[in-house]
Design a protein around this motif. Structure first.
Motif, PDB file in Angstrom:
ATOM      1  N   ASP A 190      16.909  10.957  -4.420  1.00 10.38           N
ATOM      2  CA  ASP A 190      16.262  11.740  -3.287  1.00 10.38           C
ATOM      3  C   ASP A 190      17.009  13.214  -3.039  1.00 10.38           C
ATOM      4  OD1 ASP A 190      18.768  10.856  -2.142  1.00 10.38           O
ATOM      5  OD2 ASP A 190      17.803   9.718  -0.446  1.00 10.38           O
ATOM      6  N   ARG A 191      16.516  13.945  -2.241  1.00 13.97           N
ATOM      7  CA  ARG A 191      17.240  15.265  -2.175  1.00 13.97           C
ATOM      8  C   ARG A 191      16.967  15.820  -0.500  1.00 13.97           C
ATOM      9  NH1 ARG A 191      16.288  19.736  -4.633  1.00 13.97           N
ATOM     10  NH2 ARG A 191      16.187  20.858  -2.735  1.00 13.97           N
TER      11      ARG A 191
ATOM     12  N   ASP B  79       6.921   6.519   0.454  1.00 15.08           N
ATOM     13  CA  ASP B  79       8.403   6.753  -0.328  1.00 15.08           C
ATOM     14  C   ASP B  79       8.694   8.315  -0.631  1.00 15.08           C
ATOM     15  OD1 ASP B  79      10.642   5.740  -1.417  1.00 15.08           O
ATOM     16  OD2 ASP B  79       9.845   6.222  -3.603  1.00 15.08           O
ATOM     17  N   SER B  80       9.381   8.679   0.266  1.00 19.95           N
ATOM     18  CA  SER B  80       9.575  10.037   0.459  1.00 19.95           C
ATOM     19  C   SER B  80      10.766  10.386  -0.632  1.00 19.95           C
ATOM     20  CB  SER B  80       9.925  10.415   1.812  1.00 19.95           C
ATOM     21  OG  SER B  80      10.677  11.901   1.723  1.00 19.95           O
TER      22      SER B  80
ATOM     23  N   PHE C 292      13.883  10.623   4.880  1.00 19.60           N
ATOM     24  CA  PHE C 292      12.749  10.975   5.341  1.00 19.60           C
ATOM     25  C   PHE C 292      12.849  12.078   6.143  1.00 19.60           C
ATOM     26  CE2 PHE C 292      11.444   6.821   3.615  1.00 19.60           C
ATOM     27  CZ  PHE C 292      10.268   6.782   3.205  1.00 19.60           C
ATOM     28  N   ARG C 293      13.813  13.016   5.940  1.00 21.14           N
ATOM     29  CA  ARG C 293      13.783  14.259   6.648  1.00 21.14           C
ATOM     30  C   ARG C 293      13.095  15.325   6.016  1.00 21.14           C
ATOM     31  NH1 ARG C 293      17.045  19.012   7.006  1.00 21.14           N
ATOM     32  NH2 ARG C 293      18.063  18.607   5.150  1.00 21.14           N
TER      33      ARG C 293
ATOM     34  N   SER D 172       4.401  11.879   1.006  1.00 21.88           N
ATOM     35  CA  SER D 172       5.226  10.585   0.719  1.00 21.88           C
ATOM     36  C   SER D 172       4.511   9.212  -0.237  1.00 21.88           C
ATOM     37  CB  SER D 172       5.808  10.154   2.023  1.00 21.88           C
ATOM     38  OG  SER D 172       6.568  11.002   2.599  1.00 21.88           O
ATOM     39  N   SER D 173       3.786   9.967  -1.083  1.00 24.75           N
ATOM     40  CA  SER D 173       3.086   8.939  -1.868  1.00 24.75           C
ATOM     41  C   SER D 173       4.014   7.873  -2.472  1.00 24.75           C
ATOM     42  CB  SER D 173       1.924   9.526  -2.907  1.00 24.75           C
ATOM     43  OG  SER D 173       2.783  10.322  -3.776  1.00 24.75           O
ATOM     44  N   GLY D 174       3.571   6.582  -2.630  1.00 20.02           N
ATOM     45  CA  GLY D 174       4.332   5.548  -3.464  1.00 20.02           C
ATOM     46  C   GLY D 174       3.412   4.590  -4.297  1.00 20.02           C
ATOM     47  N   ALA D 175       2.629   3.640  -3.340  1.00 18.83           N
ATOM     48  CA  ALA D 175       1.683   2.864  -4.017  1.00 18.83           C
ATOM     49  C   ALA D 175       0.906   2.333  -2.791  1.00 18.83           C
ATOM     50  CB  ALA D 175       2.399   1.485  -4.544  1.00 18.83           C
ATOM     51  N   TYR D 176      -0.064   1.582  -3.255  1.00 21.97           N
ATOM     52  CA  TYR D 176      -0.827   1.148  -2.073  1.00 21.97           C
ATOM     53  C   TYR D 176      -1.700  -0.371  -2.799  1.00 21.97           C
ATOM     54  CZ  TYR D 176      -5.178   2.951  -4.395  1.00 21.97           C
ATOM     55  OH  TYR D 176      -6.316   3.356  -5.264  1.00 21.97           O
TER      56      TYR D 176
END
Length: 266
Positions: A23-24, A142-143, A148-149, A161-165
């Motif tokens: 993350d960053r 998933d950011s 999550f800022r 903030s895509s991850g899975a679904y």
């Protein structure tokens, strides 16, 4: 010293963060005048690179459609992003902890399109008439941003903030459903932690669908037949660490169960 970012370098960094589970800080800390048009161009560039490496475009997702979530995040408009087949979480599979940074789960009403649809000017009634079936579902967001800022351009660039679904097994004709009152209960480890109805999603998930169609039309895209549309989180997202058991129970659309996977010390 602040770094000078541009479309190409941000796209490269976001995909690197995803691939490295790193993350960053948000880009707008340095690129203070990053605007929405540029952010969507970055999102489209990351999609181009996903497709070039073999992923297949399967639909779109909406983010921050809940008024409460918009207020909490300091954001006043929803956003639209892309779904590829690499984001599909097969039913029964656990959260892919090894591919995500800090996953959270939120319940969604999911549309599968019967007809191609292109905006602008599409109404909620017209949009719903193009739907083949409606499912309950859940998104694992998933950011790439720490804690999550982010500001709105950051999260748009980050593909919302895509991850899975995962899509639930019950698929119903939308004509027989009152989507505004379709309710969901969210359980974590057997305890109900949240609930909502479809009214939390832009007043009606069909309104979110129309918003997606019209936003895509503004950008020169359409919703294609067979595509999946995630209409946005109905409740706040819950953390999904290893060992967690999460369930989303819908009134008419069945239940979706997601495991956080085995505990790291097991």
């Amino acid at each position: 010293m602040t770094r000078a970012w541009d479309l190409d370098s941000v796209a490269t960094e976001l995909l690197a963060c995803e691939g490295e589970r790193r993350d960053r800080e948000p880009f707008t800390d340095d690129w203070t005048d990053l605007d929405l048009d540029t952010a969507y161009a970055i999102q489209d560039e990351t999609l181009r690179r996903r497709l070039a490496r073999g992923e297949r475009l399967v639909g779109v997702k909406l983010g921050l459609t809940s008024r409460a979530k918009q207020k909490r995040m300091g954001i006043d408009v929803p956003l639209v992003a892309w779904l590829t087949d690499a984001m599909v979480l097969p039913a029964g599979e656990p959260v892919p902890q090894g591919a995500l940074i800090h996953p959270r789960v939120e319940p969604e009403i999911v549309f599968v399109m019967r007809d191609r649809l292109q905006g602008p000017g599409v109404t909620a009634v017209q949009a719903l008439a193009a739907v083949d079936r409606v499912h309950g579902g859940a998104e694992v967001i998933d950011s790439r941003y720490r804690d999550f800022r982010f500001r709105l351009p950051d999260v748009v660039a980050d593909n919302a903030s895509s991850g899975a679904y995962v899509t639930g097994p019950v698929g119903l004709d939308p004509s027989g459903l009152d989507l505004t009152s379709e309710a969901v209960l969210v359980e974590v480890d057997g305890a109900v932690v949240d609930s909502a109805t479809g009214a939390a999603v832009q007043g009606n998930p069909a309104e979110a669908l129309a918003l997606a169609v019209n936003d895509l039309g503004r950008r020169g895209h359409a919703l294609e037949a067979g595509w999946v549309v995630l209409t946005g989180g109905m409740t706040d997202a819950v953390f999904a660490p290893p060992g967690a058991s999460i369930a989303c129970h819908f009134t008419n659309l069945g239940s979706v169960h997601i495991s956080g996977g085995p505990r790291e010390d097991s």
